[in-house]
Design a protein around this motif. Structure first.
Motif, short mmCIF file in Angstrom:
data_model
loop_
_atom_site.label_atom_id
_atom_site.label_comp_id
_atom_site.label_asym_id
_atom_site.label_seq_id
_atom_site.Cartn_x
_atom_site.Cartn_y
_atom_site.Cartn_z
N ARG C 66 0.83 -1.20 0.00
CA ARG C 66 0.00 0.00 0.00
C ARG C 66 0.86 1.25 0.00
NH1 ARG C 66 -3.89 -0.73 -2.74
NH2 ARG C 66 -3.50 1.49 -2.79
N TYR C 82 8.79 -5.13 -5.58
CA TYR C 82 7.34 -5.04 -5.41
C TYR C 82 6.69 -6.38 -5.73
CZ TYR C 82 2.51 -3.71 -5.91
OH TYR C 82 1.16 -3.66 -5.76
N HIS C 89 3.16 -11.74 0.24
CA HIS C 89 1.90 -11.39 0.91
C HIS C 89 0.84 -12.44 0.62
CE1 HIS C 89 -1.58 -9.09 2.21
NE2 HIS C 89 -2.08 -9.12 0.98
N TRP C 153 1.05 -15.56 -6.13
CA TRP C 153 0.72 -16.78 -5.39
C TRP C 153 0.16 -17.86 -6.29
CZ3 TRP C 153 -3.88 -19.43 -3.78
CH2 TRP C 153 -5.07 -18.89 -4.28
N HIS C 402 -10.50 -9.73 -1.19
CA HIS C 402 -10.28 -9.22 0.16
C HIS C 402 -11.60 -9.08 0.92
CE1 HIS C 402 -6.19 -8.27 -1.31
NE2 HIS C 402 -5.86 -8.49 -0.07
N ARG C 462 -4.14 -5.48 -11.58
CA ARG C 462 -3.52 -5.89 -10.33
C ARG C 462 -2.04 -6.20 -10.57
NH1 ARG C 462 -5.61 -12.09 -9.42
NH2 ARG C 462 -4.27 -11.94 -7.60
N ARG C 463 -1.31 -6.36 -9.52
CA ARG C 463 0.12 -6.67 -9.57
C ARG C 463 0.89 -5.60 -10.33
NH1 ARG C 463 -0.78 -13.15 -10.66
NH2 ARG C 463 -1.34 -13.64 -8.54
N LEU C 485 -6.72 0.02 9.17
CA LEU C 485 -6.90 -1.41 9.33
C LEU C 485 -5.76 -2.00 10.15
CD1 LEU C 485 -8.90 -3.47 8.37
CD2 LEU C 485 -7.62 -3.73 6.27
#
Ligand code: HEA
Ligand code: HEA
Ligand code: CUA
Ligand SMILES: [Cu+2]
Lengths: 347, 256, 557, 115
Positions: C66, C82, C89, C153, C402, C462-463, C485
């Motif tokens: 983030r 990154y 993660h 992942w 998420h 994404r990514r 959070l």
């Protein structure tokens, strides 16, 4: 109150710069957005319903006002309702989504074909006229454009969010997608499949132009040789014409008019000779033997780059007679043997 | 470390059940968190079966890969498969079945509490298992000699020009198809290798079981380890029962 | 919170109350007694500590992600770094945190007790599976320390097999090992549920928590080995280089996708089902009412598990699979969503005519219901073929998962941890602080992930390490939310640790809940029950609880 | 059995309906199975030598499956096991079939519309 300078800047930016929805720049976009809004509607209704139930019951039956709970087993009617209604909504969504999917992935026959080669980390576009672009794509509006795409290494994904189209670009296989731009302008082009280090730099711009501008652009950026002409050059230099002479008596089939026809294979099946078929024959000839021929064609795997294959495909697409092949025959230096040229032919 | 929780807990001032607690313990192997020996035994075999489910799915992935590529590259799979020796493979199948037979007898021996028979049956199971591995080794060695082990040293010349290598009963295939023989051999090595790995683990366990059987652990009604090991061993057999026809017998009839 | 009448807290007289002298924590001392234990409760605590550790490592990576995305420029780290961030993660959060989160901690602790058994069927295998988890975690950390891995992942081939020179094999073996940990946990649960139920504990008297773990366990046992084999093949492909997944050698990279998602879609249900079990318990307890339509909820768990195996291809819609089979999988994905909808509504109606109180676990449960509804319904967007074309591989997906994983499962996990904390430790957590934490997490969550839906539809992939500047506003909101959070997640760790020493003594049944676990002392004895109980009533039978007089099942101390 | 157990753990009680009596398979039966398996092996090898076209793999797999079923039923005692074990075995093969058929649904239909 001290709203900080930075925050203020962002607020202004938010109001002026930021959109909730991307621009609609292709004919398919409104259809996609319609489904999107429908689904947002469903989500909001579903969420509000759930929140109302939770909130309402929590308020009405909180301990302070309702100290003793009444035990309820369940209710078949209620449960049937909340099984069937969501199921119905989901099925509608399924049908709607499926229609859209087939629409996006079935190019119209009259579309103009542009080839895309993806590799770490750039997009190469090849127009039929021989124009090459890197990380850019110029297209005319008002005409269906089909993209025939292939990757030289890993999975990539060609994404045009303002056009609402996207398709994975795969090594070893052509994939296609089509769109028809509606508004001239410059739009985002992203690689959306993670492809290694510079995945996030594999971005570019797609420019939709008025047909006349497009024509001007093609003239300005031509490299002198069209894709098909380039293919013809490769056809000769790789020695294809040594066997594919076009003579009916020859040991190799005539390639004139092959594209789009249905080929009777030696193993009994019938194959449509499309781009994927032609590419695969050149790389794995023994897997696609037309009836009546011996599997003697050598493989060109590792000898012709994807760009070269595209040129060959484009050449064979337009090959209607064997006249020119027979012409080159006399001037070609290659003998009857299969080519031994090592390395790649870079068009 | 034994997980008999109750016994490792020294202070037991439980008013109620201390006495009865130990009455239904017939055998020393009984674990205290089980109410009865019956329950323990059934839990054990059920657990073993669930483990075999995971094995099915584990091999399942490989079997699917085989199915796919066999259909895609049938023309390469045939000559590659014909290169394997049916004699050795067939012998090995028989050997493995025999080993499984002795394993079944071992379970029987344990159930009727014949200690000597049990030990002998287990030893025979082991010996046949070892014989299988030895023959497998000979085969692998053979493939190594012929440079059919996938990887950098893989050589397709025997498939492209069998005549030149003195192989007369094979049709030559084109080089681009022959490349796909490598996929066959990769699957062959992956599947037989994974199978052999299971065998080797099994043989290790067998040695341990033989020692315990010799000590008389399983001759007093406590047969669960033998039984459960038997399930494992038979499962490994079953995998081979499929591997043999799939890998060795793709197309054995004479050329047309 | 003001009046005591609005809570059901039933604490023993705090002037005389004491933790029972004999319990599973005090029964033995020394590190070894923990490391060699066969007690499911101690193993659960070992798991709780280790997954919390990995959650914070994964969370730290989320923070770094983030932070980088605060500005459109690639300014904080290099792109390779990154890529390693989000890979680590994802891997840590999925395989080392979320998959074992509820099952290996709460499930491990509670399932034997809820069934009236002394332990899981195979205590040694239970311990083994913790060590496997640890080995997997250590390998992951080793890969991280040695230089990380940047496959994402999902290990997409041929990228992971031929185009990266990071520690793919180490990480793949880490996941392989951790996978067997989860297989053994699942196997243990299934056997326990089939074989170890106490007399009178019929299938339809089991708490729904047990049902949902049963369903999840089936997925673990049948799905995980396929992940194991596909990662083995990736490893072999890298080490030996023989193309099953390599298109240049005639292999099919999509085969890997099929095998991977054959596990990884069911895996998302491994991740949500145990959480749903928690919600059933919590919602019932705090509305003092049996779960509305118990059977429907029980069967919907099983239905999710069953249908969960039929939909994996929805992760590959644009990847060049056959359009026709995409149709089939899209339809099946719609069907698998229905049982989840059933559950949400059944929980809502559990509240009806209840007597509702709002303790922390209940707040988290409400959070779950709201956020999972959003997350699940956005799953419908993705399952609709045409819509998926625009949304796939964008931040919309990131937001979707998420919402279900963090808004759903993590909330459920926190709900469960608070709910059973008194049982596990014998002490209460501080109520008002924990309510604050629940609210902070909720706000932080919405702020973090809501904007990602919008930015995803706008097209942000994404990514991505850098992005076009017009997406910045939404990304700044998201990063701000992540900070909130992070605070929300730090709070529980602090006050829960505090409560270990200073929390009020909880007593056997502070919530006046009906489960068997609440009828024994807190913390329980090593053997759970001095005498195996006999179950003579349905689950969630509050009338039984009321009439339960002196014949307590077991209480010692 | 003690009274205690009869009360709490009558194996036939609701708690454990999956219970089944323990059955001991005799060596004679094992020998017959053994013979059948060897015969099956011989048959597969012989059948592979005859050209039956598409039937070759079908027959080979048919024989292999029969052998596997025999092993499962007798060597692995499933014939004498509880419903639960039978269901478990079935469940494993079912999931394997799901993997195969649904994945094949992609591969088989990829070429649809291309001829
Ligand atoms: C806990 C994890 C979890 C859960 C439970 C789900 C649940 C669902 N997911 Fe999700 N998903 C992920 C985790 C999860 N997902 C992850 C991690 C990814 C990305 C992987 C990656 O690529 O890295 C992903 C990706 C993903 C994709 C792939 C997108 C792509 O790559 O293009 C799809 C596509 O179909 C999908 C669909 C669904 C559906 C239909 C459900 C359904 O099960 C949801 C069902 C629930 C509901 C529908 C809500 C309840 C309903 C109601 C309350 C009714 C409302 C009322 C009315 C309709 C009136 N998910
Ligand atoms: C269980 C699963 C899980 C959980 C809990 C989370 C939690 C979070 N995730 Fe994660 N996420 C995934 C699973 C999960 N994620 C997966 C599977 C991916 C895909 C990976 C891939 O593409 O391969 C992903 C990807 C992903 C991305 C996309 C990256 C990209 O595509 O480029 C982003 C971006 O915002 C993100 C953000 C967050 C945030 C802000 C949280 C927050 O909820 C986290 C909040 C927690 C904290 C902030 C920790 C608090 C503690 C500290 C900060 C203290 C640290 C202390 C020390 C180090 C001493 N996640
Ligand atoms: Cu190319 Cu990402
Ligand atoms: Cu999914």
């Amino acid at each position: 109150m001290g709203i900080s300078e930075v925050l203020w800047q962002y607020l202004v930016k938010w109001l002026t710069n930021s959109a909730l929805f991307p621009r609609e720049a292709s004919t398919i976009a409104p259809y996609m957005d319609a489904l999107y809004f429908f689904l947002i509607g469903v989500t909001v209704v579903g969420l509000v319903l759930v929140l109302l139930l939770i909130g309402g019951f929590s308020f009405r039956y909180r301990k302070a006002v309702h100290p003793v709970a009444e035990q309820i087993e369940g209710s078949t009617l209620l449960e049937a309702i909340w099984t069937i209604i969501p199921l119905g909504i989901f099925l509608v969504t399924f049908v709607w989504g499926a229609l859209l999917y087939f629409r996006i992935y079935t190019p119209p026959v009259n579309s103009m074909n542009i080839y895309i080669v993806g590799k770490q980390w750039m997009w190469k576009a090849e127009h039929p006229g021989g124009q090459h672009e890197i990380n850019e794509l110029h297209v005319p509006i008002g005409q269906p454009i089909q993209l025939t795409m292939i990757s030289q290494d890993v999975f990539h994904s060609y994404s045009l969010p303002e056009f609402r189209v996207k398709r994975e670009v795969i090594p070893g296989r052509y994939t296609t997608v089509w769109f028809q731009a509606t508004t001239p302008g410059t739009y985002h082009l992203f690689c959306t499949q993670y492809c290694g280090t510079d995945h996030s730099k594999m971005v570019g711009e797609i420019t939709a132009m008025l047909p006349e501008d497009y024509k001007k652009w093609t003239e300005l950026s031509t490299s002198g040789m069209s894709l098909a002409q380039n293919g013809e050059r490769i056809f000769a230099s790789m020695g294809c014409n040594a066997c594919h002479t076009g003579n009916a008596s020859n040991r190799a089939p005539s390639l004139a008019g092959l594209y789009g026809s249905k080929v009777q294979m030696a193993n009994g099946s019938i194959q449509l000779a499309d781009a994927a078929y032609i590419r695969d024959v050149i790389l794995n000839p023994s897997q696609h033997v037309p009836a009546g021929y011996a599997p003697i064609m050598p493989t060109y795997k590792g000898q012709i780059s994807e760009d070269g294959l595209i040129a060959l495909v484009e050449y064979l697409k337009q090959l209607n007679t064997n006249y020119r092949i027979q012409q080159t025959q006399t001037t070609s230096v290659s003998d009857q043997a299969a080519p031994t040229t090592p390395g790649m032919v870079k068009p | 470390m034994d997980n008999s929780i109750v016994t490792t807990e020294p202070l037991m001032p439980r008013e109620t059940a201390v006495h009865e607690e130990h009455e239904h313990v017939f055998i020393p192997q009984h674990r205290h968190h089980f109410e009865t020996e019956e329950q323990q035994r059934e839990a054990g075999s059920f657990g073993m079966w669930l483990f075999l489910l995971t094995e099915i799915m584990f091999f399942g992935g490989l079997f699917f890969a085989y199915l796919l590529y066999r259909n895609w590259y049938y023309d390469a799979f045939v000559p590659a498969s014909n290169f394997l020796s049916v004699t050795l493979g067939g012998t090995n199948t028989a050997i493995l079945i025999t080993s499984g037979f002795f394993m079944a007898l071992a379970v029987w021996a344990a159930e009727v509490r014949k200690k000597q028979f049990l030990v002998i049956a287990l030893i025979l199971t082991t010996l046949f298992g070892l014989a299988f591995i030895s023959i497998k080794y000979v085969e692998w060695h053979d493939e190594w000699v012929h440079r059919h082990v996938p990887g950098a040293s893989f050589d397709i010349s025997e498939f492209v020009s069998p005549k030149a290598h003195g192989i007369t009963d094979q049709k030559p295939i084109s080089p681009d198809m022959a490349e796909h023989c490598q996929i066959f051999f990769f699957l062959y090595f992956a599947m037989t290798g994974m199978h052999a790995l299971h065998m080797i683990i099994g043989i290790g366990l067998l040695v341990w079981l033989i020692l315990r059987a010799q000590r008389g652990d399983f001759s007093a009604g406590y047969v669960a380890p033998i039984e459960n090991f038997g399930l494992y061993w038979h499962f490994v057999d079953i995998v081979w029962l499929f591997l043999f026809p799939l890998l060795y017998l793709i197309n054995r009839h004479p050329l047309k | 919170m003001s009046a005591t009448s609005t809570t059901i807290l039933n604490l023993p007289d705090q002037t005389t109350a004491a933790i029972p002298k004999k319990n599973y924590i005090s029964s033995e001392h020394g590190l070894l007694s923990w490391l060699l234990t066969g007690d499911h409760k101690r193993i659960a605590m070992l798991y709780l500590i280790s997954i919390t550790f990995f959650f914070f490592i994964g969370g730290a990576f989320a923070g770094l992600i983030r932070l980088e995305l605060l500005t459109p420029q690639p300014d904080l780290v290099a792109s390779d770094t990154y890529n390693k961030f989000f890979t680590m993660h994802g891997i840590i959060m999925v395989f080392l945190f979320l998959v074992p989160s509820v099952p290996a901690t709460l499930g491990n602790f509670l399932i034997p007790i809820m069934l009236g058994a002394r332990d899981l069927a195979f205590p040694k295998i239970n311990l083994l599976s913790w060590y496997l988890y640890l080995a997997g975690g250590t390998l992951t950390l080793a890969a991280l320390v040695l230089g990380g891995v940047d496959t994402g992942w999902t290990f997409t081939t041929p990228l992971s097999t031929h185009y990266l020179n990071t520690h793919v094999v180490t990480t793949a073996s880490a996941i392989f090992v951790a996978g067997f940990s989860s297989i053994f946990t699942g196997l243990n649960f299934i056997v326990t549920i089939h074989r170890m139920r106490c007399p009178g504990m019929t299938w339809f008297r089991m708490p729904l928590f047990v049902w949902s773990h049963y369903a999840a366990s089936i997925l673990m046992v049948l799905g995980t080995p396929v992940l194991a084999i596909s990662l083995t093949l990736v490893g072999l492909e890298r080490l030996v280089g023989i193309g099953v997944f390599d298109p240049t050698k005639g292999g099919d990279p999509l085969l890997f996708q099929h095998l991977f998602w054959f596990y990884s879609h069911p895996a998302v249900y491994i991740m949500i089902l145990p959480g749903m079990g928690v919600i059933s318990e919590v919602v019932s307890t705090f509305s003092r009412k049996r779960v509305f339509g118990y059977t429907a909820v029980a069967f919907s768990s099983v239905a999710i598990a069953l249908f969960g195996f039929f939909v994996w291809e929805h992760h590959m819609f644009i990847m060049g699979v056959s359009n026709y089979s995409a149709l089939v999988f899209s339809l099946l994905s719609m069907l698998v969503a229905v049982p989840s909808a059933i559950k949400i509504f059944n929980w809502s109606f559990t509240l009806q005519k209840g007597s509702i109180t709002f303790e922390t676990p209940m707040l988290y449960a409400f959070g779950f219901m709201g956020l999972f509804t959003i997350g699940g319904l956005t799953g419908i967007f993705l399952a609709a073929l045409g819509m998926d074309i625009q949304l796939t591989e964008t931040y919309f997906i990131v937001a979707h998962f998420h919402f279900v994983m963090v808004g759903g499962m993590l909330m459920a996990f926190l709900s469960g941890v608070h709910f059973w904390w008194p049982k596990m430790t014998g002490r209460m957590y501080p109520e008002s602080l924990s309510k604050l934490a629940a609210v902070v997490t909720f706000i932080g969550f919405i702020l973090t992930f809501m904007p990602q839906f919008i930015v995803g539809y706008l097209g942000m992939p994404r990514r991505y390490h850098a992005y076009p500047p017009e997406y910045q506003v939404l990304n700044v909101l998201s990063t701000a939310g992540a900070t909130v959070l992070g605070v929300g997640y730090m709070l529980p760790i602090l006050y829960l640790a505090w409560s270990l020493k200073y929390g009020a003594i909880a007593g056997n049944n502070p919530w006046q809940a009906t489960g068997l676990e609440w009828q024994i002392q807190s913390p329980p004895l090593t053997e759970n029950f001095t005498e195996i109980p006999v179950m003579d009533h349905e689950a969630y039978d509050y009338e039984w609880l009321e009439h339960k007089t002196q014949n307590e099942v077991t209480t010692v101390g | 059995m003690t009274a205690h157990e009869q009360h709490y753990h009558d194996p036939a009680n609701v708690t454990n309906p999956e219970h089944s009596e323990h059955h001991i398979v005799s060596p004679v039966q094992y020998s017959m199975v053994f013979g059948a398996l060897l015969l099956g092996t011989l048959l597969t090898v012989l059948a592979a030598d005859v050209d039956l076209g598409a039937m070759n793999p079908v027959i080979a797999l048919g024989i292999a499956s029969t052998k596997a079923v025999i092993v499962i039923l007798f060597f692995m005692h499933v014939k004498y096991q509880s419903h639960l074990i039978k269901m478990t075995v079935a469940c494993g093969f079912f999931t394997f079939l799901v993997l195969i058929t649904l994945t094949l649904s992609d591969y088989v239909s990829r070429a649809w519309g291309l001829w």
